[in-house]
Design an enzyme around this catalytic site. Sequence first.
Site, PDB file in Angstrom:
ATOM      1  N   LEU A 262     -10.750  55.691 136.055  1.00 49.95           N
ATOM      2  CA  LEU A 262      -9.274  56.074 135.837  1.00 49.95           C
ATOM      3  C   LEU A 262      -9.282  55.165 137.093  1.00 49.95           C
ATOM      4  O   LEU A 262      -7.678  54.446 137.130  1.00 49.95           O
ATOM      5  CB  LEU A 262      -8.429  57.230 136.417  1.00 49.95           C
TER       6      LEU A 262
ATOM      7  N   ASP B  66      -0.653  62.804 152.209  1.00 47.96           N
ATOM      8  CA  ASP B  66      -0.427  61.007 151.977  1.00 47.96           C
ATOM      9  C   ASP B  66      -0.232  61.141 150.483  1.00 47.96           C
ATOM     10  O   ASP B  66       0.241  61.177 149.746  1.00 47.96           O
ATOM     11  CB  ASP B  66      -2.011  61.531 151.810  1.00 47.96           C
TER      12      ASP B  66
ATOM     13  N   GLY C 148     -12.513  58.572 146.942  1.00 55.54           N
ATOM     14  CA  GLY C 148     -13.704  58.245 145.849  1.00 55.54           C
ATOM     15  C   GLY C 148     -12.976  58.413 145.255  1.00 55.54           C
ATOM     16  O   GLY C 148     -12.148  57.752 144.739  1.00 55.54           O
TER      17      GLY C 148
ATOM     18  N   LYS D 233     -12.559  63.743 140.115  1.00 55.68           N
ATOM     19  CA  LYS D 233     -13.029  63.172 140.959  1.00 55.68           C
ATOM     20  C   LYS D 233     -13.715  63.051 141.961  1.00 55.68           C
ATOM     21  O   LYS D 233     -13.953  64.374 142.059  1.00 55.68           O
ATOM     22  CB  LYS D 233     -11.472  63.797 141.853  1.00 55.68           C
TER      23      LYS D 233
ATOM     24  N   GLN E 193      -9.568  54.329 141.872  1.00 57.56           N
ATOM     25  CA  GLN E 193     -10.313  54.462 142.914  1.00 57.56           C
ATOM     26  C   GLN E 193      -9.040  55.152 144.023  1.00 57.56           C
ATOM     27  O   GLN E 193      -7.880  54.607 144.485  1.00 57.56           O
ATOM     28  CB  GLN E 193     -10.604  52.905 143.888  1.00 57.56           C
ATOM     29  N   GLY E 194      -8.780  56.574 144.637  1.00 58.47           N
ATOM     30  CA  GLY E 194      -8.220  57.132 145.523  1.00 58.47           C
ATOM     31  C   GLY E 194      -8.526  56.499 146.335  1.00 58.47           C
ATOM     32  O   GLY E 194     -10.086  55.654 147.402  1.00 58.47           O
TER      33      GLY E 194
ATOM     34  N   VAL F  90     -12.058  58.274 141.083  1.00 58.89           N
ATOM     35  CA  VAL F  90     -11.617  59.250 139.630  1.00 58.89           C
ATOM     36  C   VAL F  90     -11.694  58.670 137.801  1.00 58.89           C
ATOM     37  O   VAL F  90     -11.757  57.411 137.785  1.00 58.89           O
ATOM     38  CB  VAL F  90     -10.290  59.483 139.610  1.00 58.89           C
TER      39      VAL F  90
END
Length: 839
Positions: free
Chosen positions: A525, A646, A531, A547, A527-528, A533
């Site tokens: 889905l 954040d 890492g 995640k 890139q956070g 998702v």
Amino acid sequence: MAATRRSNLFLLVCFLNCVFKFCLAINTISSDQPIRDGQTIVSANGVFELGFFSPNGSEARYVGIWYKELAKRAVWVANRERPLYDSSGIFMIGNDGNLVVVDGGNRTISSTEVNATSAENIVAVLSDIGNLQLRENRSNGLQLWESFHHPSDTMVPGMRIGETVFLSSSKNSSNPSRGNYITVLEGDQMPQLVIWDGAVKHSRSGQWDRRTFIGLRTMNTDYSTGLDVEFNAQEGTTYVSFSAVEVTIRRVIYLNLSGSMVVANWNADNKQWTEIASTPDSPCDVYDTCGYFGMCNDDELSTICNCLDGYEPRNQDEWNKGNWTEGCVRKQQFRCERNNSSTNGTQDDEEDGFMELPRTKLPDFPRYMISPDRASCEAACLNNCSCIAYAFVETIGCMFWENNLIDIQSYTSGGEQFYLRLSHSELGGKQQLKGFGIALIIISGVLGFSILTYIVCRLRKKGISNKRGYRHMISFAKIFVSPKESKSGDSHGYDFGQGKDSEVRIFSLKDIEAATELFAVANKLGQGGFGSVYKGKLSNGQEIAVKRLSTSSGQGIEEFKNEVILISKLQHRNLVNIIGFCIQEDEKVLVYEYMPNKSLDKFVFGNGMRGEMVLDWHKRYMIIEGIARGVLYLHRDSRLKIIHRDLKTSNILLDDELNPKISDFGMARIFGGNQDSENTNRVVGTYGYMSPEYALQGIFSEKSDVFSFGVVLLEIVTSQKNSGSCFQNSVNLSGHAWQMWNEGKALELLDSRLAGSYYDPSEVIRCIHVGLLCVQDNVTDRPTMAAIVSMLSSDMVLPVPKKPVFSIQLGNGERGSSSLLKSLVFSVPSVSESIVYGR
Ligand SMILES: *[C@@H]1O[C@H](CO)[C@@H](O)[C@H](O)[C@H]1NC(C)=O
Ligand SMILES: *[C@@H]1O[C@H](CO)[C@@H](O)[C@H](O)[C@H]1NC(C)=O
Ligand SMILES: *[C@@H]1O[C@H](CO)[C@@H](O)[C@H](O)[C@H]1NC(C)=O
Ligand SMILES: *[C@@H]1O[C@H](CO)[C@@H](O)[C@H](O)[C@H]1NC(C)=O
Ligand SMILES: *[C@@H]1O[C@H](CO)[C@@H](O)[C@H](O)[C@H]1NC(C)=O
Ligand SMILES: *[C@@H]1O[C@H](CO)[C@@H](O)[C@H](O)[C@H]1NC(C)=O
Ligand SMILES: *[C@@H]1O[C@H](CO)[C@@H](O)[C@H](O)[C@H]1NC(C)=O
Ligand SMILES: *[C@@H]1O[C@H](CO)[C@@H](O)[C@H](O)[C@H]1NC(C)=O
Ligand SMILES: *[C@@H]1O[C@H](CO)[C@@H](O)[C@H](O)[C@H]1NC(C)=O
Ligand SMILES: *[C@@H]1O[C@H](CO)[C@@H](O)[C@H](O)[C@H]1NC(C)=O
Ligand SMILES: *[C@@H]1O[C@H](CO)[C@@H](O)[C@H](O)[C@H]1NC(C)=O
């Protein structure tokens, strides 16, 4: 002709003279300066006015004080019980020095009834805060009487309510005489506001915890009231007062006709008082709705009343019919109550324990005990068989209850932790995990034990050299793995033991791999920060978001633990829900509810090419409000103060109805009750959303989240990225927005795709205004989240924002960044990536 005109003019001048000199400029009543019906006096700054009036729908004449500009809601009435029925009344200093209302026949209708020596030298002055003071006309003259000590049904800022000075409701809208309800502040040490309906308790606020009343859910944030309690140790008195949070807002608190305390702001546009909060405002807020040992919950759909755990209805038939008056009774004796003879074998011979009920409005009639912490409070309660429940509220201390528990409520947010004594068998083995003393968590479930062993063995086998990490892992597992049978098929389901509604499951890596098809790229889905998702589907068909924390990520066990603990405790419509997690081999995985609409940035910055729809203004506004409420919950309403650190547009997920849900708590920090800011050596966050003090000095506080929220808000309105877009006169969106706002072109900031669609321009401008206040460089210039929620939903006058000059630029110094920042050179993969750097 000319003469007549001149005399007319003369009369006019006289009249104006009267208006200005006697009717407006004068704020004093003296023995030779009474007030007749039709005349008024006005406080020096012109805010309050005093004179005769008739309530809406009535001909009767009363003497009252009201806000001069703000139409007829008298904040004080002199002759509540005895109106005049013609216009012959006079309000004056009587012969005995009292302020009196007399009728045409010179009969006293109402008097202040104080002992003054004579009318000589006595004056009544209407002060700027709306207080009418009767005093001797000399410096340091004796004050004989003041209207603030004799309130009607309304409290204005500066007024104080206590045990003997109280609000009393009006009879009806056309009759201000005393109704049935009064509001008093009861108790010297641990005061609470109580509304009485005659001799019956109607509602109560819960004790003052030095910041708020702990049982006032709808009024408990400072934006809604600004309530404050003053203790006067010398006089032995306690008063509650309130102040308008912003000087520019006119705000009153009044007791309405049906006995609710209402906080109302003046709305200049429609010239009305607008309710912003009230209590009681639901059946559960009404005292004793559920009887003894009954728990009230407004969110229950079927029945709002339920017996506390371990209790059952005293009269089951009546209870089922919704007649809760008789309440509940305990099902089982406590061990301490049983005589030795009746103790039969070992089965039921275990010590009593406590069940934790989170988010509770604590019962009435607590007793207090000096106790340094919750553990000793619990120990003391356990040791005394007459103690049936306790709670430990930081700023109040140890509270315990002995007899009947009454007026208890279960909230969805806010409230206190409540510990209810139950016999061992009632606890059903699910002994509270966080409980004191019984620190040993008995892992009886075979599965639970084997999983723990598995984790530990795994770690050993991998030769984990990091002793700290290893220890964390063990204590982590200890804290969380509580033996409870798996609920759903193959996955190992365990309760986190944090209360019934925060169930977090532990998944095996195999489950996760099956759900995500071995982390297939097709399921990715996004890139956070720490890492990737993935979308997944459990074997029972439930869709999940997975995640997967990258092994190289900065998020260690510490952060991972942080996120799981945090999210599992948080329950709010605008926060994402965690389903479970997995720690196995090198993998650390978090499992969330799946959000079909993914993240907000796709909508806001999407160009429609991937089929994203353009959000209309209404939706954007709802999203902004939702995010604000979510952040407010983190900052204030949840038991812990949490700084997200954040917040950014890509961290806001949207559910299928496009309701916003804040996600990504990996960097959130919990603050203790009195802590307001913290300094960190490890700055984490995202460029463009980071406040100056945080980026430069590593100082973070609620106000750094406010800054980020402001950026998100501006991005939602404009569909432009704060940094990374090009603006004419500015290096970033906030600067650009300020420029436009300052030139009166704020509306042009709105996403151009919304041109032609429906939107309320004033709402757009207000949003931008609030956004600009949030991105102020100076911490103190930014409003609190509470104020923001209030600002968004009311028409209060907002402060003028200053120009935001701070900005962080990425690498290329071309776009003039402030010299302070020259030393900071960052290199990150992409603009929206979260970063971690040491200072
Ligand atoms: C109050 O006292 C001042 C000075 O002593 C005097 O000028 C004024 O007229 C007095 N006012 C009244 C209403 O008596
Ligand atoms: C006065 O009463 C009338 C009818 O009783 C109502 O329509 C009107 O809104 C009221 N005005 C105010 C200011 O309450
Ligand atoms: C009203 O009564 C007072 C004494 O109670 C008297 O001094 C005053 O003159 C009376 N005024 C009128 C208008 O009758
Ligand atoms: C006023 O004076 C009377 C008699 O002198 C006394 O009984 C009364 O208590 C006094 N009232 C107050 C409020 O001081
Ligand atoms: C208000 O109360 C008075 C007396 O209690 C009554 O006569 C009147 O009808 C009431 N008015 C309304 C609008 O209920
Ligand atoms: C008083 O306030 C409560 C809570 O807002 C409301 O439910 C009630 O209708 C109000 N009563 C009147 C008479 O307006
Ligand atoms: C509720 O129950 C009590 C006692 O059982 C009874 O006295 C009362 O009348 C009941 N109330 C209603 C409304 O049925
Ligand atoms: C326990 O003993 C007391 C007297 O010592 C008696 O009053 C009470 O009823 C007894 N309780 C039970 C459950 O037997
Ligand atoms: C229960 O037994 C203990 C000792 O086992 C004794 O000290 C206590 O007095 C007994 N209590 C009753 C109520 O019999
Ligand atoms: C003890 O327990 C047994 C069954 O477990 C029961 O039949 C008996 O009545 C109990 N005795 C007492 C004194 O409670
Ligand atoms: C239990 O608490 C009550 C009330 O505080 C007190 O009177 C009683 O002495 C206590 N009992 C013990 C055994 O401490």
